[in-house]
Design a protein around this motif. Structure first.
Motif, PDB file in Angstrom:
ATOM      1  N   GLU A 429       0.846  -1.188   0.000  1.00 35.89           N
ATOM      2  CA  GLU A 429       0.000   0.000   0.000  1.00 35.89           C
ATOM      3  C   GLU A 429       0.887   1.245   0.000  1.00 35.89           C
ATOM      4  OE1 GLU A 429      -3.304   0.002  -0.173  1.00 35.89           O
ATOM      5  OE2 GLU A 429      -3.352  -2.193  -0.239  1.00 35.89           O
ATOM      6  N   PRO A 430       0.327   2.422  -0.304  1.00 32.85           N
ATOM      7  CA  PRO A 430       1.120   3.655  -0.183  1.00 32.85           C
ATOM      8  C   PRO A 430       1.715   3.795   1.221  1.00 32.85           C
ATOM      9  CG  PRO A 430      -0.924   4.098  -1.352  1.00 32.85           C
ATOM     10  CD  PRO A 430      -1.018   2.679  -0.858  1.00 32.85           C
ATOM     11  N   PHE A 431       2.952   4.259   1.264  1.00 28.86           N
ATOM     12  CA  PHE A 431       3.664   4.403   2.531  1.00 28.86           C
ATOM     13  C   PHE A 431       3.213   5.677   3.248  1.00 28.86           C
ATOM     14  CE2 PHE A 431       6.156   1.227   0.595  1.00 28.86           C
ATOM     15  CZ  PHE A 431       7.007   0.671   1.527  1.00 28.86           C
ATOM     16  N   LEU A 432       3.212   5.585   4.573  1.00 28.77           N
ATOM     17  CA  LEU A 432       2.955   6.765   5.394  1.00 28.77           C
ATOM     18  C   LEU A 432       4.286   7.465   5.656  1.00 28.77           C
ATOM     19  CD1 LEU A 432       0.597   7.136   8.366  1.00 28.77           C
ATOM     20  CD2 LEU A 432       2.941   7.884   8.616  1.00 28.77           C
ATOM     21  N   ILE A 433       4.360   8.738   5.328  1.00 27.16           N
ATOM     22  CA  ILE A 433       5.612   9.499   5.408  1.00 27.16           C
ATOM     23  C   ILE A 433       5.370  10.767   6.213  1.00 27.16           C
ATOM     24  CG2 ILE A 433       7.369  10.734   4.076  1.00 27.16           C
ATOM     25  CD1 ILE A 433       6.658   8.848   1.726  1.00 27.16           C
ATOM     26  N   ARG A 434       6.303  11.084   7.087  1.00 27.60           N
ATOM     27  CA  ARG A 434       6.233  12.348   7.837  1.00 27.60           C
ATOM     28  C   ARG A 434       7.357  13.258   7.366  1.00 27.60           C
ATOM     29  NH1 ARG A 434       2.688  12.368  12.522  1.00 27.60           N
ATOM     30  NH2 ARG A 434       2.008  10.255  13.008  1.00 27.60           N
ATOM     31  N   PRO A 448       6.541  -0.956   6.415  1.00 27.45           N
ATOM     32  CA  PRO A 448       5.274  -1.681   6.269  1.00 27.45           C
ATOM     33  C   PRO A 448       5.195  -2.933   7.134  1.00 27.45           C
ATOM     34  CG  PRO A 448       6.704  -2.112   4.391  1.00 27.45           C
ATOM     35  CD  PRO A 448       7.396  -1.064   5.217  1.00 27.45           C
ATOM     36  N   ASP A 449       6.344  -3.441   7.581  1.00 26.95           N
ATOM     37  CA  ASP A 449       6.356  -4.708   8.310  1.00 26.95           C
ATOM     38  C   ASP A 449       6.460  -4.515   9.816  1.00 26.95           C
ATOM     39  OD1 ASP A 449       6.334  -6.082   5.848  1.00 26.95           O
ATOM     40  OD2 ASP A 449       8.490  -5.784   5.673  1.00 26.95           O
TER      41      ASP A 449
END
Length: 562
Positions: A429-434, A448-449
């Protein structure tokens, strides 16, 4: 290349679905108080099991997990299954049947048990010749329900009505960090840039105050307008040890007030209601509360401290005072002498002086009151990793991983740590990035893992560090030129040209000087021995040691009764 990223060993806060996050909050509200007890009685375990709809054994497992964990909400999150690719594995017909029976049989005042509801679901599936779902699958569907809605349907409105103070009396605060109030203001003083010592406008102040001790636990002075990032920075300042920060400022002042607040009390401004702030607070066990509309005495403590601080600021050169009438013919721009860093030092010394001043309501100093609170509660919980703590409050973007890393607003990011995921990027899925708007030369990517953050830098390391506002100005400049296809090389070339114009201009405007100062603050780390602060009224040749500098700082006035 592996040294180019930092592994942040804290759980992510935005990967859970909202329903699962709410379930974790419900579990935490029941399990956290039990885990603080030395001995947990059987009656308490039984009550917890009934409240959560789980077995006694599971209650003991959750208590142990909370004690062994790091005190974060995600320590108690129910186990998550990938479900193949993050999707439900029940057929649509079975999902609809489960949903209907849960609504008709579980969400009622009869308060039927989960076991009884599951028997009805199994019988209905057999009657329709559908596969019978596992009991834990049904349990997860029920756990995913909104707990407020469940409580309202099974127990009525009174079962979910939040606790409120009676009448118009502000709730009593009994210990340190039980409630911390945060607010912003524009500072009534014009500051100058570091290069030309010319006026660049008024900065902003974000301050956090502990209601019990009236001590200021966090403070941020910035050129950026108030935002969710300002709140996150102030929280990070409040929740971490301030000694390294004081050393970078070159001050030997004492500011021992640090720790994670148990409740954050805010007004209803938009920057106080961001998803990142809400999830970050829940992750670290910080409850969010908002001022009731039309009741200004709620949250007034932080506003009174800010008002008192502004009165002292009016004694500085370059002050704008509170209004034009009070300012009169005083030329604030011409009198301005302090840079942002010098103002930050002045504010820091003023705060430490205030902590040692007898408070009119408390009858003692905020420092003394803080120490009394520590005698009762012990040392407050302080964030062990300031970077990880701040990351939990930074704005969020989501991007799909490509062969060459991530692309965010025409800027490429890459690190070798991404290679294992690149090979299977089509299944992710699209990665969550800050991203920190003050410096976008690096991003923090949630694995993701393992749900840990890793730091990923620019793919082209030669590109300079820039802030998000500078990046947006460059894009706007390119669009004004009619450039339809913007690439990274063109973008950074434009940024460099804009910087050269600002640096070489013989006479720059106030806005250009302000932008240059914002860039310097965002991208330049302090280096070398710090320059001692020269208080107003001293010539450039005069310097003071720390003790005499503290003595020259005007103290906060005696604060009125709150």
């Amino acid at each position: 290349m592996d040294a180019d990223f930092t592994h942040i060993g804290e759980l992510g806060t935005l990967t859970m679905p909202e329903a699962l996050w709410d379930r974790a909050k419900t579990i935490s509200a029941v399990i956290a108080p039990l885990s603080m007890q030395v001995v947990v009685g059987g009656a308490a375990v039984q009550a917890a099991a009934l409240a959560l709809g789980i077995s006694r054994r599971q209650v003991y497992v959750l208590i142990k997990r909370h004690r062994d964990g790091s005190g974060l909400l995600t320590d108690l999150a129910p186990g998550r299954s990938s479900g193949g690719k993050g999707t439900a594995r029940l057929s649509g017909e079975v999902e609809d049947l489960v949903r209907e029976i849960v609504r008709k049989q579980f969400l009622t005042r009869q308060k039927r048990t989960l076991a009884a509801v599951y028997r009805d679901i199994a019988a209905a599936c057999r009657a329709r010749q559908l596969p019978v779902p596992a009991r834990n699958t049904v349990e997860r569907r029920i756990w995913a329900l909104n707990p407020v809605e469940v409580g309202r349907r099974r127990g009525g409105p009174n079962a979910v009505r939040p606790l409120q103070s009676a009448g118009d009396e502000v709730p009593v605060i009994d210990t340190i960090l039980e409630q911390v109030q945060i607010d912003h203001t524009v500072i009534d003083v014009i500051i100058v840039d570091e290069r030309e010592r010319q006026p660049i406008g008024r900065p902003y102040l974000t301050v956090a105050i502990d209601v019990y001790s009236r001590a200021i636990v966090g403070m941020i002075v910035t050129l950026e307008a108030p935002s969710a990032v300002s709140v996150g920075l102030c929280l990070a300042h409040a929740g971490t040890d301030k000694r390294p920060w004081l050393e970078r400022l070159g001050l030997e002042a004492q500011w021992p007030m640090s720790g994670k607040p148990r409740q954050l009390y805010l007004d209803n401004a938009s920057e106080f209601k961001s998803e990142a702030l809400r999830r970050g607070c829940e992750q670290h066990g910080i409850k969010l509360a908002y001022r009731p509309p039309g009741r200004p005495h709620y949250g007034g403590i932080v506003e009174r401290v800010i008002g008192t601080a502004m009165q002292q600021v009016h004694e500085l050169p370059g002050t704008t005072f509170s209004n034009p009438v009070e300012r009169g013919r005083y030329d604030s721009d011409r009198k301005a002498t302090l840079t942002l860093r010098e103002l930050e030092k002045w504010m820091t010394l003023a705060v430490t002086n205030y902590h040692g001043t007898v408070h009119s309501t408390l009858g003692q100093t905020p420092t003394g009151r803080w120490r009394e609170g520590m005698d009762v509660t012990g040392l407050p919980a302080v964030a062990s990793n300031p970077t990880a703590f701040l990351v939990d409050f930074l704005p969020v973007v989501r991007r799909t991983l490509t062969r060459t890393g991530f692309v965010i607003d025409h800027v490429h990011y890459f690190s070798n740590v991404l290679k294992p995921w690149i090979s299977r990027r089509d299944t992710l899925e699209p990665f969550l990035i800050r991203r920190d708007p003050r410096d976008i030369s690096r991003i923090w990517v949630l694995e993701p893992d393992e749900d840990h953050y890793v730091e990923v830098p620019y793919r082209t390391m030669a590109n300079p560090s820039v802030s998000l506002w500078e990046h947006k100005h460059a894009l706007a400049r390119l669009h004004e030129r009619g450039v339809a296809q913007v690439d990274e090389v063109m973008l950074f070339r434009t940024i460099e040209q804009m910087r050269e114009i600002t640096a070489t201009a013989s006479k720059t405007t106030k806005r250009m000087r302000r932008d240059a100062e914002r860039r310097n603050i965002a991208t330049t780390a302090p280096s070398g021995p710090p320059v001692p602060l020269q208080p107003p009224g001293f010539s450039e040749e005069q310097t003071l040691d720390t003790e005499s500098a503290v003595a020259q700082v005007p103290r906060f006035d005696q604060i009125e009764q709150w």
